[in-house]
Design a protein around this motif. Sequence first.
Motif, short mmCIF file in Angstrom:
data_model
loop_
_atom_site.label_atom_id
_atom_site.label_comp_id
_atom_site.label_asym_id
_atom_site.label_seq_id
_atom_site.Cartn_x
_atom_site.Cartn_y
_atom_site.Cartn_z
N GLU A 18 73.64 103.25 15.15
CA GLU A 18 72.32 103.80 14.87
C GLU A 18 71.18 103.20 15.70
OE1 GLU A 18 69.77 104.47 10.84
OE2 GLU A 18 71.93 104.25 10.63
N ASP A 19 71.18 101.89 15.86
CA ASP A 19 70.08 101.21 16.55
C ASP A 19 70.40 100.83 17.99
OD1 ASP A 19 68.54 101.33 14.21
OD2 ASP A 19 69.51 99.53 13.43
N THR A 20 71.46 101.40 18.55
CA THR A 20 71.84 101.03 19.92
C THR A 20 71.09 101.88 20.95
OG1 THR A 20 73.71 102.57 20.01
CG2 THR A 20 74.15 100.35 19.13
N ARG A 21 70.96 101.34 22.15
CA ARG A 21 70.20 102.01 23.22
C ARG A 21 70.70 103.42 23.51
NH1 ARG A 21 71.08 96.62 25.09
NH2 ARG A 21 69.15 95.51 25.62
N HIS A 22 72.01 103.63 23.38
CA HIS A 22 72.62 104.93 23.68
C HIS A 22 72.11 106.03 22.74
CE1 HIS A 22 75.29 106.26 26.71
NE2 HIS A 22 76.46 106.05 26.14
N ASN A 23 71.46 105.65 21.65
CA ASN A 23 71.04 106.62 20.64
C ASN A 23 69.59 107.06 20.78
OD1 ASN A 23 73.65 106.33 19.68
ND2 ASN A 23 73.01 106.52 17.55
N PRO A 101 62.46 100.54 30.38
CA PRO A 101 61.99 100.82 29.02
C PRO A 101 60.49 101.13 29.06
CG PRO A 101 63.40 98.89 29.01
CD PRO A 101 63.14 99.23 30.46
N GLY A 102 60.09 102.17 28.36
CA GLY A 102 58.68 102.57 28.38
C GLY A 102 58.45 103.79 29.25
N ASP A 103 59.40 104.10 30.14
CA ASP A 103 59.27 105.27 31.01
C ASP A 103 60.04 106.45 30.42
OD1 ASP A 103 57.69 104.14 32.90
OD2 ASP A 103 59.24 103.91 34.42
N ALA A 104 59.53 107.64 30.66
CA ALA A 104 60.23 108.87 30.29
C ALA A 104 59.97 109.88 31.40
CB ALA A 104 59.72 109.40 28.95
N ARG A 105 60.98 110.65 31.74
CA ARG A 105 60.86 111.64 32.81
C ARG A 105 61.56 112.93 32.38
NH1 ARG A 105 57.63 108.79 34.79
NH2 ARG A 105 57.55 107.77 36.81
N LEU A 106 60.97 114.03 32.82
CA LEU A 106 61.50 115.36 32.52
C LEU A 106 62.01 115.95 33.83
CD1 LEU A 106 61.65 117.60 30.29
CD2 LEU A 106 59.36 118.29 31.02
N LYS A 107 63.20 116.51 33.81
CA LYS A 107 63.69 117.17 35.03
C LYS A 107 64.71 118.23 34.66
CE LYS A 107 67.74 114.67 36.67
NZ LYS A 107 68.34 114.05 37.83
N LYS A 108 64.95 119.12 35.63
CA LYS A 108 65.96 120.15 35.43
C LYS A 108 67.09 119.90 36.41
CE LYS A 108 66.83 125.07 35.37
NZ LYS A 108 66.38 126.36 35.87
N GLY A 109 68.31 120.01 35.90
CA GLY A 109 69.48 119.91 36.75
C GLY A 109 69.71 118.51 37.31
N GLY A 110 70.57 118.44 38.31
CA GLY A 110 70.93 117.16 38.90
C GLY A 110 72.30 116.72 38.42
N HIS A 152 74.59 98.28 22.44
CA HIS A 152 73.93 97.22 21.67
C HIS A 152 72.45 97.55 21.49
CE1 HIS A 152 77.54 94.84 22.30
NE2 HIS A 152 77.09 94.09 21.30
N PRO A 153 71.85 97.05 20.41
CA PRO A 153 70.41 97.27 20.23
C PRO A 153 69.62 96.56 21.33
CG PRO A 153 71.44 96.55 18.17
CD PRO A 153 72.45 96.36 19.26
N ALA A 154 68.46 97.12 21.65
CA ALA A 154 67.57 96.50 22.64
C ALA A 154 66.90 95.28 22.01
CB ALA A 154 66.52 97.51 23.07
N ARG A 155 66.45 94.36 22.87
CA ARG A 155 65.62 93.25 22.38
C ARG A 155 64.34 93.83 21.81
NH1 ARG A 155 66.39 91.27 27.58
NH2 ARG A 155 64.13 91.30 27.84
N ARG A 156 63.67 93.11 20.93
CA ARG A 156 62.52 93.66 20.21
C ARG A 156 61.44 94.23 21.16
NH1 ARG A 156 57.82 91.68 17.84
NH2 ARG A 156 58.34 89.58 18.52
N GLU A 157 61.11 93.46 22.22
CA GLU A 157 60.05 93.93 23.12
C GLU A 157 60.49 95.18 23.90
OE1 GLU A 157 62.09 90.41 25.23
OE2 GLU A 157 61.52 90.99 23.19
N GLU A 158 61.80 95.26 24.22
CA GLU A 158 62.31 96.45 24.90
C GLU A 158 62.30 97.65 23.95
OE1 GLU A 158 65.68 94.63 27.95
OE2 GLU A 158 66.27 95.29 25.97
N GLN A 159 62.67 97.39 22.71
CA GLN A 159 62.71 98.47 21.71
C GLN A 159 61.32 99.07 21.53
OE1 GLN A 159 65.45 99.75 20.41
NE2 GLN A 159 64.30 101.28 19.26
#
Length: 194
Positions: A18-23, A101-110, A152-159
């Motif tokens: 539930e709290d892992t980065r992959h989620n 961490p903190g970045d988000a990007r939108l793209k199509k395809g690839g 694994h869960p991220a460190r608190r500051e990364e989360q």
Amino acid sequence: MPGIRLIVGLGNPGLEYEDTRHNAGFWWVERIAAARKAMFNAEKKFHGLTTRAHLDGHETWLLKPQTFMNRSGQAVGALAGFYKITPEEILVVHDELDLAPGDARLKKGGGHGGHNGLKDIIAHLGTPDFWRLRIGIGHPGDKNQVADYVLHPARREEQELIESAVDKSLPLLPQILAGDFPAAMLKLHTKAAK
């Protein structure tokens, strides 16, 4: 450009993940569902948890595959096939090693960039031409540590940074649903650069 009719959040089922980065993808669709008071239901034929929500005037499916990451395409292919949703009408929200961490990007395809969830979705849809919202989780620095890192869960500051990426990408939902991707990308990518 067609709007989005299916939003897929990628993750692994079960409390231990539930709290892992992959989620990160699960967290994104859960936030949308919670804001609209939409409840997820288990749908065997779609191999996942689904809900149909009225989002900003659009009838949209939200899907959390319950097949484990490397078989995500089974769920996406089943729901998209049943409701005749084209790849261009699908947004897949997933964790991204190549973004901080903190970045988000939108793209199509690839390509799939080694992401097993994307790899399986491409295989089931027969094309990479669907939209992706990539939520940055950072990279462990060594490719041999990737599997352990994402489970694994991220460190608190990364989360906190990952959650801020989710926060800043959620307001783009109206443009994404309407198919106004250039405006959504401009907003997201300009903010991220500041």
